[in-house]
Motif scaffolding. Structure first.
Motif, PDB file in Angstrom:
ATOM      1  N   GLY A   1     -24.159 -34.330  52.825  1.00  0.00           N
ATOM      2  CA  GLY A   1     -23.546 -33.114  52.336  1.00  0.00           C
ATOM      3  C   GLY A   1     -23.955 -32.297  51.320  1.00  0.00           C
ATOM      4  N   ASP A   2     -25.079 -33.050  50.654  1.00  0.00           N
ATOM      5  CA  ASP A   2     -25.842 -31.871  49.777  1.00  0.00           C
ATOM      6  C   ASP A   2     -26.981 -31.443  50.307  1.00  0.00           C
ATOM      7  N   ARG A   3     -27.408 -30.257  49.934  1.00  0.00           N
ATOM      8  CA  ARG A   3     -28.821 -29.671  50.149  1.00  0.00           C
ATOM      9  C   ARG A   3     -29.831 -30.096  49.261  1.00  0.00           C
ATOM     10  N   LEU A   4     -30.645 -30.822  49.808  1.00  0.00           N
ATOM     11  CA  LEU A   4     -31.885 -31.214  48.954  1.00  0.00           C
ATOM     12  C   LEU A   4     -33.181 -30.528  48.982  1.00  0.00           C
ATOM     13  N   VAL A   5     -33.826 -29.816  47.859  1.00  0.00           N
ATOM     14  CA  VAL A   5     -34.977 -29.081  47.742  1.00  0.00           C
ATOM     15  C   VAL A   5     -36.208 -29.905  47.119  1.00  0.00           C
ATOM     16  N   ILE A   6     -37.040 -30.038  47.931  1.00  0.00           N
ATOM     17  CA  ILE A   6     -38.450 -30.664  47.482  1.00  0.00           C
ATOM     18  C   ILE A   6     -39.568 -29.805  47.581  1.00  0.00           C
ATOM     19  N   PRO A   7     -39.852 -29.088  46.466  1.00  0.00           N
ATOM     20  CA  PRO A   7     -41.003 -28.446  46.593  1.00  0.00           C
ATOM     21  C   PRO A   7     -42.185 -29.036  46.286  1.00  0.00           C
ATOM     22  N   ALA A   8     -43.098 -28.153  47.163  1.00  0.00           N
ATOM     23  CA  ALA A   8     -44.768 -28.855  47.139  1.00  0.00           C
ATOM     24  C   ALA A   8     -45.311 -28.470  45.633  1.00  0.00           C
TER      25      ALA A   8
ATOM     26  N   LEU B   1     -31.003 -21.348  51.006  1.00  0.00           N
ATOM     27  CA  LEU B   1     -30.257 -21.884  50.038  1.00  0.00           C
ATOM     28  C   LEU B   1     -28.857 -21.186  49.467  1.00  0.00           C
ATOM     29  N   ALA B   2     -28.719 -20.241  49.839  1.00  0.00           N
ATOM     30  CA  ALA B   2     -27.173 -19.698  49.301  1.00  0.00           C
ATOM     31  C   ALA B   2     -26.142 -20.036  50.501  1.00  0.00           C
ATOM     32  N   LYS B   3     -26.730 -20.360  51.498  1.00  0.00           N
ATOM     33  CA  LYS B   3     -25.721 -20.501  52.795  1.00  0.00           C
ATOM     34  C   LYS B   3     -24.521 -21.522  52.463  1.00  0.00           C
ATOM     35  N   ASP B   4     -23.304 -21.185  52.303  1.00  0.00           N
ATOM     36  CA  ASP B   4     -22.118 -22.201  52.187  1.00  0.00           C
ATOM     37  C   ASP B   4     -22.267 -22.792  50.973  1.00  0.00           C
ATOM     38  N   ALA B   5     -23.112 -22.466  49.804  1.00  0.00           N
ATOM     39  CA  ALA B   5     -23.149 -22.881  48.633  1.00  0.00           C
ATOM     40  C   ALA B   5     -21.668 -22.725  47.830  1.00  0.00           C
ATOM     41  N   GLY B   6     -21.213 -23.782  47.025  1.00  0.00           N
ATOM     42  CA  GLY B   6     -20.134 -23.616  46.136  1.00  0.00           C
ATOM     43  C   GLY B   6     -19.559 -24.794  45.845  1.00  0.00           C
TER      44      GLY B   6
ATOM     45  N   VAL C   1     -21.422 -26.419  49.897  1.00  0.00           N
ATOM     46  CA  VAL C   1     -22.501 -27.481  49.668  1.00  0.00           C
ATOM     47  C   VAL C   1     -23.243 -27.497  48.292  1.00  0.00           C
ATOM     48  N   GLN C   2     -23.480 -28.606  47.754  1.00  0.00           N
ATOM     49  CA  GLN C   2     -24.135 -28.759  46.346  1.00  0.00           C
ATOM     50  C   GLN C   2     -25.739 -28.714  46.658  1.00  0.00           C
ATOM     51  N   LEU C   3     -26.479 -28.354  45.601  1.00  0.00           N
ATOM     52  CA  LEU C   3     -28.002 -28.016  45.731  1.00  0.00           C
ATOM     53  C   LEU C   3     -28.162 -29.114  44.839  1.00  0.00           C
TER      54      LEU C   3
ATOM     55  N   LEU D   1     -35.056 -20.518  41.224  1.00  0.00           N
ATOM     56  CA  LEU D   1     -34.415 -19.873  42.439  1.00  0.00           C
ATOM     57  C   LEU D   1     -33.123 -20.760  42.632  1.00  0.00           C
ATOM     58  N   VAL D   2     -33.329 -21.844  42.783  1.00  0.00           N
ATOM     59  CA  VAL D   2     -32.203 -22.869  42.981  1.00  0.00           C
ATOM     60  C   VAL D   2     -31.120 -22.552  41.965  1.00  0.00           C
ATOM     61  N   ASN D   3     -31.462 -22.428  40.598  1.00  0.00           N
ATOM     62  CA  ASN D   3     -30.431 -22.185  39.744  1.00  0.00           C
ATOM     63  C   ASN D   3     -29.664 -20.803  39.745  1.00  0.00           C
ATOM     64  N   ARG D   4     -30.440 -19.888  40.223  1.00  0.00           N
ATOM     65  CA  ARG D   4     -29.852 -18.275  40.555  1.00  0.00           C
ATOM     66  C   ARG D   4     -28.761 -18.579  41.685  1.00  0.00           C
ATOM     67  N   VAL D   5     -29.135 -19.493  42.622  1.00  0.00           N
ATOM     68  CA  VAL D   5     -28.369 -19.238  43.538  1.00  0.00           C
ATOM     69  C   VAL D   5     -27.177 -20.301  43.252  1.00  0.00           C
ATOM     70  N   ARG D   6     -27.129 -21.313  42.345  1.00  0.00           N
ATOM     71  CA  ARG D   6     -26.181 -21.986  42.050  1.00  0.00           C
ATOM     72  C   ARG D   6     -25.241 -21.065  41.148  1.00  0.00           C
ATOM     73  N   THR D   7     -25.719 -20.305  40.223  1.00  0.00           N
ATOM     74  CA  THR D   7     -24.880 -19.418  39.479  1.00  0.00           C
ATOM     75  C   THR D   7     -24.104 -18.641  40.301  1.00  0.00           C
ATOM     76  N   ALA D   8     -24.764 -18.018  41.254  1.00  0.00           N
ATOM     77  CA  ALA D   8     -23.954 -17.023  41.959  1.00  0.00           C
ATOM     78  C   ALA D   8     -22.828 -17.614  42.709  1.00  0.00           C
ATOM     79  N   ALA D   9     -23.311 -19.168  43.165  1.00  0.00           N
ATOM     80  CA  ALA D   9     -22.150 -19.634  44.036  1.00  0.00           C
ATOM     81  C   ALA D   9     -21.132 -20.460  43.135  1.00  0.00           C
ATOM     82  N   GLY D  10     -21.052 -20.236  41.644  1.00  0.00           N
ATOM     83  CA  GLY D  10     -20.176 -21.047  40.944  1.00  0.00           C
ATOM     84  C   GLY D  10     -20.680 -22.479  40.646  1.00  0.00           C
ATOM     85  N   LEU D  11     -21.555 -22.918  41.036  1.00  0.00           N
ATOM     86  CA  LEU D  11     -22.140 -24.338  40.705  1.00  0.00           C
ATOM     87  C   LEU D  11     -22.930 -24.648  39.523  1.00  0.00           C
TER      88      LEU D  11
END
Length: 540
Positions: A76-83, A206-211, A215-217, A230-240
């Motif tokens: 259920g979590d969105r996992l982000v692995i940057p290069a 990243l923002a899709k359905d986050a909250g 979806v947790q990031l 970027l992930v933290n901006r999306v989290r903040t906007a989504a209330g995470l």
């Protein structure tokens, strides 16, 4: 990292009389034409690009299995692995790009895949997942397999731009005329089996359905500061929770990606064997350069250069900075200056490894007599270290051996030899020294005996202790065995004839499926007699 349309119209021509900011001054040397006629001309007259898509790479099915193992831990979590991004060396020059190891492991892309890329594991819901978390893994490191996929992988990167774009000729970071032809989305999809998308679409993805109720990031936060921001901006906007408040969430992902590498699949073991084989060739070249090294004021760099050339010819390059430490320099554990002379009669300690194109590295140390023969004191120290290495290897092959037991076995030999040589404090036996209130023998070997090996020379560094140092050895584990003795020239507690001698012997080993332990480095000479024959055979 920027998320913009690279094919957008060119910026207005700057007024040459206007004051320049410091950031703008870096472009002064380029003198690039900006008129439309030139842009039309440089974008025309090129031949067609190849139509054929690349074949699926050998790593693809193995990387897919690794992604499945990771996904089941975070249903259920969105996992982000940057290069990761390019790292500035100085001014406007960057270091050669190397993807973050977690990204390379899970994407299977190997050498020089695009900077600023990100692998995202999109949740497919909890169907088929067992609900385990990163902290629910079994003590033996196994994961409960999902009955059905829990995530879909999507690879975001900046594909090559059209030849009519300004990026094509003017962008020093991405432009084809500057950095070469980059792949298309379709080409990477064909090679990896992963669905690909333009990096500019990453923020929306990243923002899709986050909250909190969605979806947790999670992000491997250390891999790329721009993606993490970027992930933290999306989290903040989504209330995470974001930033430091999300550290525990992100650390669990980093821990899991590290522990995923504790056991290697057969493809990885094959890559490590290739790295070892290339390293053997590099050592051969280094030995052949010994005569020239003795004639050069910085002979250690002659040796370093000989190995480094082979590493670039046969692989991606060095797995880490080469140690080529002659004489007393061998007693500085991380001697990488390599600016000293090499004298006949000395030993030279070489710790070096080739990183192959898949980014797996060897890690091998051999201590070599410069003129092909050990002196009696040198051989005595060498044999003690070899005996310690052999004892550690034997212990590793015993049923139920834990990772820490390999070090214990080596230390039992080291302590016994130092007792025989009268180097422990008065009245202290080897058994006394091995106790927690002793450890006097560690004066002459302050490092550990083993570490995991793989994409990183010190692999799996974020793994929990109970999963690594305290864990039982399991099939697929690849690690080093590298005891040493280091007797500095100014150490008055060392017998005079041993001062200035430093010896380390390091092998790479794998636990096979039947539980046996095998040296990947078996073909690299290691006994004193073998090393003497090796040197004599190459330089006479």
């Amino acid at each position: 990292m920027t998320y913009s349309d690279t094919d957008s119209p060119a910026a207005p021509t700057p007024d040459p009389a206007a004051p320049q900011s410091l950031a703008q001054r870096g472009d002064n040397r380029s003198h690039r034409p900006t008129n439309q006629a030139f842009r039309d001309f440089i974008g025309s007259g090129w031949g067609p690009r190849p139509d054929a898509l690349p074949a699926r790479n050998d790593a693809a099915p193995w990387a897919a299995a690794r992604r499945e193992r990771l996904g089941v831990l975070f249903p259920g979590d969105r996992l982000v692995i940057p290069a990761g991004g390019l790292v500035t060396r100085n001014n406007d020059c960057d270091y050669r790009f190397r993807p973050h190891s977690a990204f390379a492991h899970l994407a299977g892309t190997g050498t020089d895949f695009e900077p600023d890329a990100a692998l995202v594991l999109e949740p497919l819901g909890t169907a088929g997942a067992d609900g385990s978390s990163a902290t629910d893994r079994a003590d033996d490191g196994t994961d409960t397999a999902a009955a059905a996929p829990t995530h879909e992988a999507v690879l975001y990167f900046r594909p090559r731009a059209s030849r009519t774009s300004e990026e094509f000729y003017a962008d020093t970071r991405y432009g084809e005329l500057w950095v070469g032809q980059r792949p298309s989305l379709e080409e990477v999809e064909a090679a990896t089996g992963i669905r690909c998308a333009h990096i500019d679409s990453l923020p929306d993805a990243l923002a899709k359905d986050a909250g909190p109720d969605g979806v947790q990031l999670r992000v491997v936060a250390q891999a790329d500061a721009a993606v993490t921001a970027l992930v933290n901006r999306v989290r903040t906007a989504a209330g995470l929770a974001a930033g430091p408040e999300a550290q525990q969430v992100d650390d669990a992902l980093a821990e899991a990606t590290s522990e995923l590498r504790l056991t290697k699949d057969p493809w990885e073991v094959d890559q490590l064997q290739r790295a070892v084989d290339a390293t053997r060739a590099g050592f051969d070249d280094l030995i052949r350069s010994l005569p020239r090294a003795t004639e050069h004021r910085r002979g250690e760099r002659v040796l370093e250069g000989a190995f480094g050339a082979r590493a670039r010819e046969e692989g991606n390059g060095l797995g880490y900075e080469t140690i080529a430490a002659a004489g007393n320099h061998a007693n500085t554990l991380h001697w990488i200056n390599n600016d000293g002379a090499v004298h006949p009669g000395e030993l030279v300690l070489v710790d070096a490894g080739v990183e192959v194109d898949s980014l797996y590295t060897a890690d091998v140390t051999r201590t070599i007599p410069v003129d092909g023969r050990f002196t009696a004191p040198q051989r005595r120290v060498y044999q003690a270290v070899l005996d310690a290495a052999d004892a550690a290897f034997a212990r590793a092959g015993m049923p139920g051996c834990r990772f820490r037991d390999v070090h214990t076995a080596a230390m039992e030999v080291i302590a016994a030899r130092l007792e025989e040589w009268g180097m422990l404090p008065d009245g202290v036996t080897a058994a006394d020294s091995l106790g927690p209130d002793g450890q006097f023998h560690r004066r002459w070997m302050v490092h550990g005996t083993s570490h995991h090996l793989g994409l990183d020379v010190h692999d799996c560094a974020q793994a929990r202790r109970e999963m690594s140092m305290d864990a039982q050895l399991r099939p697929g584990m690849v690690f080093t065995i590298e005891p040493g003795l280091y007797f500095r020239a100014d150490d008055l507690l060392v017998p005079e004839e041993l001062r200035g001698i430093g010896v380390r012997i390091e092998d790479d080993v794998v636990v096979d499926p039947d539980g046996g332990v095998r040296r990947l480095t078996q073909a690299i000479p290691r006994t004193a007699d073998e090393v003497e024959a090796w040197v004599s055979g190459l330089i006479g």
